[in-house]
Design a protein around this motif. Structure first.
Motif, PDB file in Angstrom:
ATOM      1  N   VAL A 122      39.368  47.807  36.048  1.00 20.09           N
ATOM      2  CA  VAL A 122      40.026  47.516  34.544  1.00 20.09           C
ATOM      3  C   VAL A 122      39.464  46.374  33.533  1.00 20.09           C
ATOM      4  CG1 VAL A 122      41.513  45.365  34.476  1.00 20.09           C
ATOM      5  CG2 VAL A 122      41.512  47.254  36.711  1.00 20.09           C
ATOM      6  N   MET A 123      39.937  46.784  32.518  1.00 22.80           N
ATOM      7  CA  MET A 123      38.751  46.016  31.618  1.00 22.80           C
ATOM      8  C   MET A 123      39.601  45.772  30.553  1.00 22.80           C
ATOM      9  SD  MET A 123      35.786  49.242  30.733  1.00 22.80           S
ATOM     10  CE  MET A 123      34.233  47.886  30.772  1.00 22.80           C
ATOM     11  N   ILE A 124      39.685  44.846  29.835  1.00 30.09           N
ATOM     12  CA  ILE A 124      40.453  43.824  29.182  1.00 30.09           C
ATOM     13  C   ILE A 124      39.092  43.113  28.103  1.00 30.09           C
ATOM     14  CG2 ILE A 124      42.413  41.907  28.331  1.00 30.09           C
ATOM     15  CD1 ILE A 124      42.276  41.593  31.453  1.00 30.09           C
ATOM     16  N   GLU A 125      38.931  43.992  27.448  1.00 31.51           N
ATOM     17  CA  GLU A 125      38.511  43.216  25.614  1.00 31.51           C
ATOM     18  C   GLU A 125      38.838  42.243  25.203  1.00 31.51           C
ATOM     19  OE1 GLU A 125      36.022  45.307  24.588  1.00 31.51           O
ATOM     20  OE2 GLU A 125      35.998  46.717  26.137  1.00 31.51           O
ATOM     21  N   GLY A 126      40.259  41.698  25.021  1.00 23.99           N
ATOM     22  CA  GLY A 126      41.103  40.324  24.253  1.00 23.99           C
ATOM     23  C   GLY A 126      40.768  38.937  26.153  1.00 23.99           C
ATOM     24  N   ASP A 127      41.531  38.461  25.982  1.00 25.99           N
ATOM     25  CA  ASP A 127      41.609  37.701  26.698  1.00 25.99           C
ATOM     26  C   ASP A 127      43.058  37.611  27.753  1.00 25.99           C
ATOM     27  OD1 ASP A 127      40.243  35.571  24.698  1.00 25.99           O
ATOM     28  OD2 ASP A 127      42.310  34.648  23.660  1.00 25.99           O
ATOM     29  N   LEU A 128      42.719  37.188  28.851  1.00 21.67           N
ATOM     30  CA  LEU A 128      43.632  37.227  30.269  1.00 21.67           C
ATOM     31  C   LEU A 128      44.013  35.536  30.237  1.00 21.67           C
ATOM     32  CD1 LEU A 128      44.824  38.099  32.347  1.00 21.67           C
ATOM     33  CD2 LEU A 128      43.108  38.362  33.711  1.00 21.67           C
ATOM     34  N   LYS A 129      45.363  35.547  30.115  1.00 15.51           N
ATOM     35  CA  LYS A 129      46.433  34.566  30.064  1.00 15.51           C
ATOM     36  C   LYS A 129      47.504  35.058  31.242  1.00 15.51           C
ATOM     37  CE  LYS A 129      44.774  34.467  25.180  1.00 15.51           C
ATOM     38  NZ  LYS A 129      46.484  34.515  23.736  1.00 15.51           N
ATOM     39  N   ALA A 130      47.491  33.635  31.931  1.00 17.36           N
ATOM     40  CA  ALA A 130      48.614  33.968  33.228  1.00 17.36           C
ATOM     41  C   ALA A 130      48.424  32.651  33.568  1.00 17.36           C
ATOM     42  CB  ALA A 130      47.567  34.710  33.975  1.00 17.36           C
ATOM     43  N   ALA A 131      49.578  31.932  34.587  1.00 18.64           N
ATOM     44  CA  ALA A 131      49.798  30.877  35.071  1.00 18.64           C
ATOM     45  C   ALA A 131      49.198  30.772  36.274  1.00 18.64           C
ATOM     46  CB  ALA A 131      51.690  30.278  35.462  1.00 18.64           C
ATOM     47  N   VAL A 132      49.068  31.819  37.222  1.00 17.72           N
ATOM     48  CA  VAL A 132      47.712  32.149  37.597  1.00 17.72           C
ATOM     49  C   VAL A 132      46.840  33.514  38.020  1.00 17.72           C
ATOM     50  CG1 VAL A 132      49.300  32.087  39.232  1.00 17.72           C
ATOM     51  CG2 VAL A 132      46.959  31.601  40.550  1.00 17.72           C
ATOM     52  N   THR A 133      46.019  33.395  38.289  1.00 18.99           N
ATOM     53  CA  THR A 133      45.076  34.218  38.759  1.00 18.99           C
ATOM     54  C   THR A 133      44.749  34.944  40.262  1.00 18.99           C
ATOM     55  OG1 THR A 133      44.938  35.105  36.228  1.00 18.99           O
ATOM     56  CG2 THR A 133      43.763  36.447  38.484  1.00 18.99           C
ATOM     57  N   VAL A 134      45.375  35.371  40.832  1.00 15.95           N
ATOM     58  CA  VAL A 134      44.949  35.769  42.487  1.00 15.95           C
ATOM     59  C   VAL A 134      44.189  36.988  42.794  1.00 15.95           C
ATOM     60  CG1 VAL A 134      45.671  36.049  44.850  1.00 15.95           C
ATOM     61  CG2 VAL A 134      47.705  34.968  42.775  1.00 15.95           C
ATOM     62  N   LEU A 135      43.346  36.855  43.077  1.00 17.24           N
ATOM     63  CA  LEU A 135      42.324  37.850  43.224  1.00 17.24           C
ATOM     64  C   LEU A 135      42.028  38.578  45.461  1.00 17.24           C
ATOM     65  CD1 LEU A 135      39.618  37.233  40.183  1.00 17.24           C
ATOM     66  CD2 LEU A 135      41.773  38.992  40.151  1.00 17.24           C
ATOM     67  N   SER A 136      42.049  39.267  45.425  1.00 15.54           N
ATOM     68  CA  SER A 136      41.364  39.662  46.543  1.00 15.54           C
ATOM     69  C   SER A 136      40.838  40.982  47.275  1.00 15.54           C
ATOM     70  CB  SER A 136      42.649  39.790  47.076  1.00 15.54           C
ATOM     71  OG  SER A 136      43.358  40.052  48.913  1.00 15.54           O
ATOM     72  N   SER A 137      39.975  41.200  47.973  1.00 14.56           N
ATOM     73  CA  SER A 137      39.093  42.612  48.909  1.00 14.56           C
ATOM     74  C   SER A 137      38.357  42.602  47.566  1.00 14.56           C
ATOM     75  CB  SER A 137      40.241  43.198  49.127  1.00 14.56           C
ATOM     76  OG  SER A 137      41.296  42.714  50.408  1.00 14.56           O
ATOM     77  N   GLU A 138      37.800  41.560  46.941  1.00 15.40           N
ATOM     78  CA  GLU A 138      36.400  41.830  46.148  1.00 15.40           C
ATOM     79  C   GLU A 138      37.271  42.336  44.427  1.00 15.40           C
ATOM     80  OE1 GLU A 138      33.544  44.315  47.830  1.00 15.40           O
ATOM     81  OE2 GLU A 138      33.793  43.440  49.962  1.00 15.40           O
ATOM     82  N   PHE A 139      38.433  42.161  44.697  1.00 13.74           N
ATOM     83  CA  PHE A 139      38.890  42.217  43.361  1.00 13.74           C
ATOM     84  C   PHE A 139      38.511  41.859  42.196  1.00 13.74           C
ATOM     85  CE2 PHE A 139      41.832  43.144  39.319  1.00 13.74           C
ATOM     86  CZ  PHE A 139      42.125  44.242  38.967  1.00 13.74           C
ATOM     87  N   GLU A 140      37.767  41.974  41.384  1.00 13.65           N
ATOM     88  CA  GLU A 140      37.538  41.568  40.065  1.00 13.65           C
ATOM     89  C   GLU A 140      37.807  42.230  38.525  1.00 13.65           C
ATOM     90  OE1 GLU A 140      34.555  37.442  40.302  1.00 13.65           O
ATOM     91  OE2 GLU A 140      33.510  39.069  40.577  1.00 13.65           O
ATOM     92  N   PRO A 141      38.895  41.578  37.796  1.00 14.44           N
ATOM     93  CA  PRO A 141      38.610  42.952  36.272  1.00 14.44           C
ATOM     94  C   PRO A 141      36.593  43.395  36.052  1.00 14.44           C
ATOM     95  CG  PRO A 141      39.976  41.148  35.963  1.00 14.44           C
ATOM     96  CD  PRO A 141      38.864  40.190  37.429  1.00 14.44           C
ATOM     97  N   ASP A 142      36.548  44.834  35.899  1.00 11.29           N
ATOM     98  CA  ASP A 142      35.483  44.816  35.603  1.00 11.29           C
ATOM     99  C   ASP A 142      34.796  43.969  34.051  1.00 11.29           C
ATOM    100  OD1 ASP A 142      34.617  47.114  36.796  1.00 11.29           O
ATOM    101  OD2 ASP A 142      37.175  47.466  36.759  1.00 11.29           O
TER     102      ASP A 142
END
Length: 212
Positions: A122-142
């Motif tokens: 998961v790679m986002i070259e620009g911004d990540l805009k969300a009301a909330v970001t929920v991450l679990s089980s070692e998931f983080e965007p690359d």
């Protein structure tokens, strides 16, 4: 009708290069065939990357912006990659399993951006805009090449974790009560106080998961 073109890998790379997608983003994709769809593209309703009929190719390249009026969802292994050579907008995003999502622009999510488990690209070259970001089980965007906007609800071992109250962000239906276990072992969900099974069920049903 949207024109759809099936491209060999070298043709796909040529599209990436013309649009300025860094090689570091796509070098770990499978070098197989990809379906090219011109943008801007709007999906009326939800987009399930696992759904039969979405594509017969290894992935879909949207040559421009992609707007998903419902939820963007992936819960299975081996689903087609999604490469957006523009901005991506969706109501909610739920990513799990062997997901591959590359976005040249920014990702804007009206509700929650949710990621679970680690077998992903998961790679986002620009911004990540969300009301909330929920991450679990070692998931983080690359990669988040721009700025992460909005609160992040994640276990403390993740770099992006913030000290935020889940009850101030998410609807009560997706929160675990004191002492309650998340009995859906396949989800392996360890975001603080979040019940992964109920969260996914509400996303599947198109119900809100974020307060307000």
């Amino acid at each position: 009708m949207t024109e759809i073109t099936s491209l060999e890998w070298d043709e796909t790379v040529a599209v990436f290069e013309r649009r300025g997608l860094p090689e570091s983003s796509y070098e770990n994709l499978h070098d197989e065939t990809y379906e090219l769809r011109p943008g801007p593209l709007t999906i009326r309703g939800a987009l399930d990357l696992d759904a039969e009929g979405w594509t017969e190719d290894t992935g879909v390249v949207v040559d421009g912006d992609l707007t998903v009026e419902g939820n963007l969802l992936n819960t299975d292994d081996g689903c087609p990659a999604l490469i957006v050579l523009g901005d991506l907008k969706a109501a909610n995003v739920y990513l799990e399993g062997d997901v591959k999502l590359l976005v040249l622009g920014s990702v804007t999510v009206e509700g929650a951006f949710i990621g679970n488990m680690t077998d992903k690209l998961v790679m986002i070259e620009g911004d990540l805009k969300a009301a909330v970001t929920v991450l679990s089980s070692e998931f983080e965007p690359d990669l988040i090449g721009g700025t992460l906007h909005g609160p992040v609800l994640a276990p403390a071992y993740l770099d992006l974790a913030q000290d935020v109250d889940p009850a101030a962000l998410l609807v009560p239906e997706v929160l675990r009560a004191d002492g309650e276990d998340d009995t859906d072992e396949l989800r392996c969900f360890d975001a603080p106080r979040v019940h992964g099974g109920r969260l996914l069920a509400r996303i599947d049903e198109g119900l809100p998961v974020v307060l307000g």
